[in-house]
Design an enzyme around this catalytic site. Structure first.
Site, PDB file in Angstrom:
ATOM      1  N   VAL A   9     -39.133 -42.734 -33.889  1.00  0.00           N
ATOM      2  CA  VAL A   9     -39.389 -43.296 -32.566  1.00  0.00           C
ATOM      3  C   VAL A   9     -39.826 -42.170 -31.639  1.00  0.00           C
ATOM      4  O   VAL A   9     -39.141 -41.145 -31.525  1.00  0.00           O
ATOM      5  CB  VAL A   9     -38.136 -43.982 -31.986  1.00  0.00           C
ATOM      6  N   LYS A  62     -52.968 -54.685 -23.868  1.00  0.00           N
ATOM      7  CA  LYS A  62     -54.199 -55.410 -23.561  1.00  0.00           C
ATOM      8  C   LYS A  62     -55.231 -54.539 -22.849  1.00  0.00           C
ATOM      9  O   LYS A  62     -56.432 -54.701 -23.042  1.00  0.00           O
ATOM     10  CB  LYS A  62     -53.902 -56.674 -22.761  1.00  0.00           C
ATOM     11  N   VAL A 100     -51.823 -60.710 -25.511  1.00  0.00           N
ATOM     12  CA  VAL A 100     -52.144 -61.878 -24.688  1.00  0.00           C
ATOM     13  C   VAL A 100     -51.156 -62.995 -25.002  1.00  0.00           C
ATOM     14  O   VAL A 100     -51.042 -63.417 -26.154  1.00  0.00           O
ATOM     15  CB  VAL A 100     -53.581 -62.390 -24.941  1.00  0.00           C
ATOM     16  N   ILE A 158     -46.473 -66.386 -27.495  1.00  0.00           N
ATOM     17  CA  ILE A 158     -47.170 -67.610 -27.884  1.00  0.00           C
ATOM     18  C   ILE A 158     -47.902 -67.458 -29.211  1.00  0.00           C
ATOM     19  O   ILE A 158     -48.002 -68.410 -29.979  1.00  0.00           O
ATOM     20  CB  ILE A 158     -48.173 -68.035 -26.787  1.00  0.00           C
ATOM     21  N   GLY A 208     -36.838 -58.420 -14.263  1.00  0.00           N
ATOM     22  CA  GLY A 208     -37.587 -57.667 -15.262  1.00  0.00           C
ATOM     23  C   GLY A 208     -38.948 -58.250 -15.573  1.00  0.00           C
ATOM     24  O   GLY A 208     -39.625 -57.799 -16.502  1.00  0.00           O
ATOM     25  N   GLU A 227     -42.994 -55.099 -12.681  1.00  0.00           N
ATOM     26  CA  GLU A 227     -42.724 -53.668 -12.655  1.00  0.00           C
ATOM     27  C   GLU A 227     -42.402 -53.223 -11.224  1.00  0.00           C
ATOM     28  O   GLU A 227     -42.653 -53.937 -10.252  1.00  0.00           O
ATOM     29  CB  GLU A 227     -43.946 -52.901 -13.167  1.00  0.00           C
ATOM     30  N   ASP A 238     -54.077 -57.374 -15.071  1.00  0.00           N
ATOM     31  CA  ASP A 238     -53.485 -57.724 -16.355  1.00  0.00           C
ATOM     32  C   ASP A 238     -54.154 -58.980 -16.928  1.00  0.00           C
ATOM     33  O   ASP A 238     -54.523 -59.022 -18.109  1.00  0.00           O
ATOM     34  CB  ASP A 238     -51.980 -57.959 -16.179  1.00  0.00           C
ATOM     35  N   LYS A 272     -56.554 -59.544 -20.372  1.00  0.00           N
ATOM     36  CA  LYS A 272     -56.238 -60.585 -21.358  1.00  0.00           C
ATOM     37  C   LYS A 272     -57.407 -61.541 -21.553  1.00  0.00           C
ATOM     38  O   LYS A 272     -57.668 -61.996 -22.669  1.00  0.00           O
ATOM     39  CB  LYS A 272     -54.984 -61.347 -20.926  1.00  0.00           C
ATOM     40  N   GLY A 280     -41.446 -60.612 -21.077  1.00  0.00           N
ATOM     41  CA  GLY A 280     -40.082 -60.399 -21.544  1.00  0.00           C
ATOM     42  C   GLY A 280     -40.039 -59.636 -22.854  1.00  0.00           C
ATOM     43  O   GLY A 280     -41.009 -59.604 -23.615  1.00  0.00           O
TER      44      GLY A 280
END
Length: 373
Positions: A30, A88, A115, A119, A170, A173, A184, A188, A285
């Site tokens: 990491v 993105k 994006v 989903i 959350g 930002e 953003d 997308k 999230g």
């Protein structure tokens, strides 16, 4: 599969937690700025430790932004490692470079989480395009903006209060500019249109207007007229002409878009065979986004790479005409000439070209506009 995970923030930690305990995928290292101890992965502050580790065959990029994400992803591809990313901005900006590079090096690159959060929109777009021609993509693509607009509409909160709630949960930002100014969503839309249409949009020609100028008086106007405001992306391919833009948009109560709550997304495609298909789910999230990053890693195990090769570069024609709600402190001659009616401190325009309306808005930093769907 041995993964080098870049970043241990909201998405990176979610990826780590979902993968923990799997037998087919493991996180070997990491990359993290903080001093961190993990029971099953080495932590490093140096990307070279991941790049030069021969056991690591896949890099998951979860740091966001263009730099150093671009340098890390490009180096990983050149080193023969697969890449899964939720970035993105990176894919929209470097679409024409990174995808051919991955193909040239014989590695996989996927960005399903970039994006629509959880989903899986891009995967569905990929499946649809295998058997039909797609002529429309777009919808509500930003959970942060949808949460703010939903809170202003349902709870009668002011913009600042709704934004603070989104930040506390959350969804937004500390610096929300990328979300609330439509950047953003713009990224997308570009990724979605490129994949859905099989082209490469000229991104310099795709305008975006956000929601940062909306006020309680605007929401009251909309509610009084049975309308709900959402930040919506639109891209169309009709008779070889391409249009693409991002803007606040007004929907009548009863329309699916008007009912999208909280941080959810509703993204739509229209094809020549299937007609209209809409995909609903959480668009922000930790776990929704991390879910699709891990799905991409599983796709790598099954030999599945990027959705489509970049197509030809295409120009944008935003000459489509729409009516707009406009609130401004100063009505200039152009706006007066294009006003259809006045509406409680604002105006409703005659049908005007999308490109012209966005140009006008840039010259009027005090103004707020929203298109009628």
């Amino acid at each position: 599969m041995q993964i080098g995970l870049l970043g241990f923030g909201t998405v990176g930690r979610g990826v780590y937690e979902i993968i923990a305990g799997r037998e087919d995928i493991a996180i070997a290292r990491v990359l993290c700025r903080r001093d961190l101890e993990l029971p099953d992965a080495a932590v490093t502050h140096n990307f070279e430790d991941i790049l030069n580790d021969p056991k690591i065959d896949t890099v998951v990029e979860a740091i966001g932004g263009l730099h150093p994400a671009y340098e890390y992803v490009r180096s990983a591809i050149l080193a023969g490692k697969n890449v899964a990313t939720a970035n993105k901005a990176l894919i929209a900006t470097c679409f024409d470079e990174l995808i051919p590079l991955a193909r040239e090096k014989g590695v996989f690159l996927r960005c399903t989480a970039s994006v629509g959060g959880g989903i899986g929109w891009l995967s569905e777009l990929e499946r649809a395009r295998r058997i039909e021609t797609i002529h429309h993509v777009g919808g509500i693509m930003n959970g942060t903006c949808n949460y703010i607009l939903d809170s202003m509409t349902r709870l009668k909160l002011g913009y600042s209060e709704a934004l603070k709630q989104a930040q506390a949960l959350g969804y937004a930002e500390a610096d929300p500019t990328t979300d609330v100014e439509g950047i953003d969503t713009w990224h997308k839309l570009i990724v979605s249109a490129n994949i859905g249409f099989g082209v490469s949009l000229d991104i310099s020609e795709v305008p975006a207007a956000g929601i940062s100028r909306i006020g309680a008086e605007d929401v009251a106007n909309f509610s009084a007229n049975g309308l709900v405001c959402k930040l919506v992306s639109t891209a169309d391919c009709l008779s070889g002409n391409y249009s693409a833009y991002v803007q606040p948009t007004l929907y009548p109560l009863g329309q699916p878009e008007a009912a999208v709550p909280a941080n959810y997304n509703l993204i739509t495609l229209e094809g020549n065979i299937s007609g209209r298909q809409s995909f609903f789910g959480q668009g922000a999230g930790r776990y929704p986004t991390a879910y699709n990053v891990v799905q991409d890693c599983v796709d790598f195990l099954h030999g599945k790479g990027f959705y489509t090769a970049p197509g030809r570069k295409v120009a944008i024609d935003n000459s489509v005409k729409l009516r707009y709600y406009v609130r401004t402190a100063q009505e200039d001659l152009w706006l007066k000439e294009n006003t259809e009616k006045h509406w409680a401190g604002a105006v409703v325009t005659k049908p005007v070209e999308v490109s012209v309306m966005h140009q006008w808005l840039k010259a009027h930093p005090d103004a707020f506009m929203a298109a009628f769907a």
